[in-house]
Write a protein that holds these residues in place. Structure first.
Motif, short mmCIF file in Angstrom:
data_model
loop_
_atom_site.label_atom_id
_atom_site.label_comp_id
_atom_site.label_asym_id
_atom_site.label_seq_id
_atom_site.Cartn_x
_atom_site.Cartn_y
_atom_site.Cartn_z
N HIS A 94 37.00 38.77 33.75
CA HIS A 94 36.15 37.58 33.66
C HIS A 94 34.70 37.93 33.94
O HIS A 94 33.78 37.40 33.30
CB HIS A 94 36.65 36.50 34.62
N ASP A 123 51.40 39.34 34.53
CA ASP A 123 51.71 38.04 33.95
C ASP A 123 53.21 37.96 33.64
O ASP A 123 54.02 38.31 34.47
CB ASP A 123 50.83 37.79 32.71
N ARG A 146 42.22 42.63 38.38
CA ARG A 146 42.10 42.61 36.92
C ARG A 146 41.44 41.33 36.45
O ARG A 146 40.54 41.33 35.61
CB ARG A 146 43.49 42.73 36.28
N ASN A 147 41.90 40.20 36.99
CA ASN A 147 41.32 38.91 36.59
C ASN A 147 39.85 38.83 36.93
O ASN A 147 39.03 38.32 36.13
CB ASN A 147 42.10 37.77 37.26
N TRP A 155 46.57 42.91 40.00
CA TRP A 155 46.55 41.74 39.12
C TRP A 155 45.36 40.84 39.46
O TRP A 155 44.64 40.38 38.57
CB TRP A 155 47.86 40.97 39.27
N GLU A 156 45.13 40.62 40.75
CA GLU A 156 43.99 39.80 41.16
C GLU A 156 42.68 40.45 40.77
O GLU A 156 41.75 39.79 40.29
CB GLU A 156 44.04 39.58 42.68
N MET A 185 42.11 41.41 27.56
CA MET A 185 42.80 41.31 28.85
C MET A 185 43.89 42.37 28.92
O MET A 185 44.88 42.30 28.18
CB MET A 185 43.41 39.92 29.03
#
Length: 397
Positions: free
Chosen positions: A312, A219, A307-308, A304-305, A323
């Motif tokens: 979720h 981020d 992780r999201n 990063w992708e 997060m």
């Protein structure tokens, strides 16, 4: 003589700190996974990417060119210079490659050297917890006293400076930090790090900072090294390596930088115990610093992708999850299920063939959580999340 032979006990010869040391909670658990091809593993903290080709090619060329000799005990001069240039450019801290940098067999050796060089029997080492499993073990093997500084999810697993102050005693000597953190994925905001630096200076503490995951922040977060603050380079031992960001776990190359007088002491231990890191791996590491940054950033974007997706998905399964802002671990709470972290991990493995690590393996503050690594293929993560959701639904109280 016969009585001596009959009464012989090899165990009685083992020194107490080693005899009483538990085996790694991570490896002990994953003995249960060994040999099972049906398991989706979110467990071992290892990139699923193959080491970038140019790095592997450099290792191959090193062998083909006959580079099979010892190097300087401290490591290849060219590699040490590249490391110090890299730290100056990206971490804003400048080291002398000739006297303040040592190439090691992974960060694990670097930490062991630091502990053995610094700790006298009874010295206290404050370390953030939950933490990588070797931290308290390294302290105990150096005859020190590990003192956990428990971090909490309500603080995003960052350090509360007020709690740190409460733990300091006349025997406190070292503060061990790891941000981004394994297992929580937490980072330390710059303002918090500055408070910690002030506390270290006020109480004459040496800081050991393990920044092995520092390239992997997400981020709008920016990694800042505590060694870069005024007055901190002189009292900080900086640990880093190539395993995580460059997907080079099997090369076993790390490094440590710090004040010359401390580095000299660590060098002596390294010289007698290890001699030097393998030249093939060192030349591969040099190539990583020269040309693999784009590959590293590509891998980071993929984490990063993932992780999201995993955070979720865990929340959708009914598990609270902070997060993570760094590394490649999520650390969801499983308290809502009423199970211990080990019961949850063993049940998930048995019923759904998904492997995670019990939070209890990471010390005080870890119970009630599990570590789920997202450095694995996206389709595997998605399938694992379906199974976790089903398991939670069937086992929640």
């Amino acid at each position: 003589m016969s009585n001596c032979i009959e009464n012989f006990s090899a165990e009685s010869f083992i020194v107490a700190p080693v005899r009483d040391l538990p085996k790694s909670g991570i490896r002990e658990f994953f003995d249960l996974v060994a040999g099972r091809s049906d398991v989706i593993s979110l467990g071992v903290g290892e990139p699923d990417f193959t080491t970038p080709w140019n790095i592997r090619e450099s290792a191959i060329y090193s062998l083909e060119a006959g580079h099979t000799s010892y190097t300087s005990n401290a490591g290849l001069p060219a590699l040490r210079k590249a490391i110090c240039d890299y730290l100056g450019k990206y971490y804003n801290v400048n080291y002398d490659p000739a006297h303040e940098c040592l190439v090691t067999i992974g960060v694990s050796e670097a930490l062991d050297l630091a502990m053995r060089a610094l700790i006298n029997p009874g010295d206290e080492v404050i370390y953030t917890s939950p933490c990588f499993v070797s931290y308290p073990a390294e302290v105990l093997m150096a005859r020190g006293v590990p003192v956990p500084l428990v971090t909490r999810d309500c603080d995003n697993f960052s350090v509360d400076p007020a709690e740190l102050r409460k733990l300091i005693t006349p025997k406190s000597k070292v503060l061990l930090l790891n941000f981004p953190c394994n297992p929580t994925g937490a980072i330390a905001p710059e303002a918090v790090l500055r408070e910690i630096a002030d506390i270290a200076k006020e109480n004459n503490l040496i800081v050991i900072t393990d920044e092995i995951y520092s390239e992997l922040v997400y981020d709008d977060c920016k990694h800042v090294s505590i060694a870069s603050f005024p007055g901190m380079k002189e009292r900080t031992i900086f640990l880093h390596g190539f395993s995580k960001a460059f997907a080079m776990t099997g090369f076993r190359i790390g490094y440590v930088c710090g004040p010359q007088v401390i580095m000299d002491a660590m060098y002596k231990i390294h010289q007698y115990a290890i001699m030097c890191a393998p030249i093939t791996a060192q030349e591969a590491a040099l190539e990583a610093l020269k040309s693999a940054r784009k590959d590293m950033l590509r891998m980071r974007d993929s984490y990063w992708e993932r992780r999201n997706i995993i955070v979720h998905g865990l929340r959708n399964a009914g598990l609270e999850c902070v997060m993570p802002q760094g590394a490649f671990y999520s650390f969801p709470s499983i308290k809502s299920t009423g199970m211990t972290s080990r019961e949850f991990a063993e049940g998930l493995l048995k019923e759904e063939s998904v492997a995670v690590v019990p939070g209890s393996a990471f010390g005080p503050g870890g119970e009630g959580y599990v570590r789920a690594c997202y450095a694995t293929a996206e389709d595997q993560i998605i399938e694992a999340l379906k199974r976790i959701k089903r398991f939670v639904a069937q086992n929640s109280k």
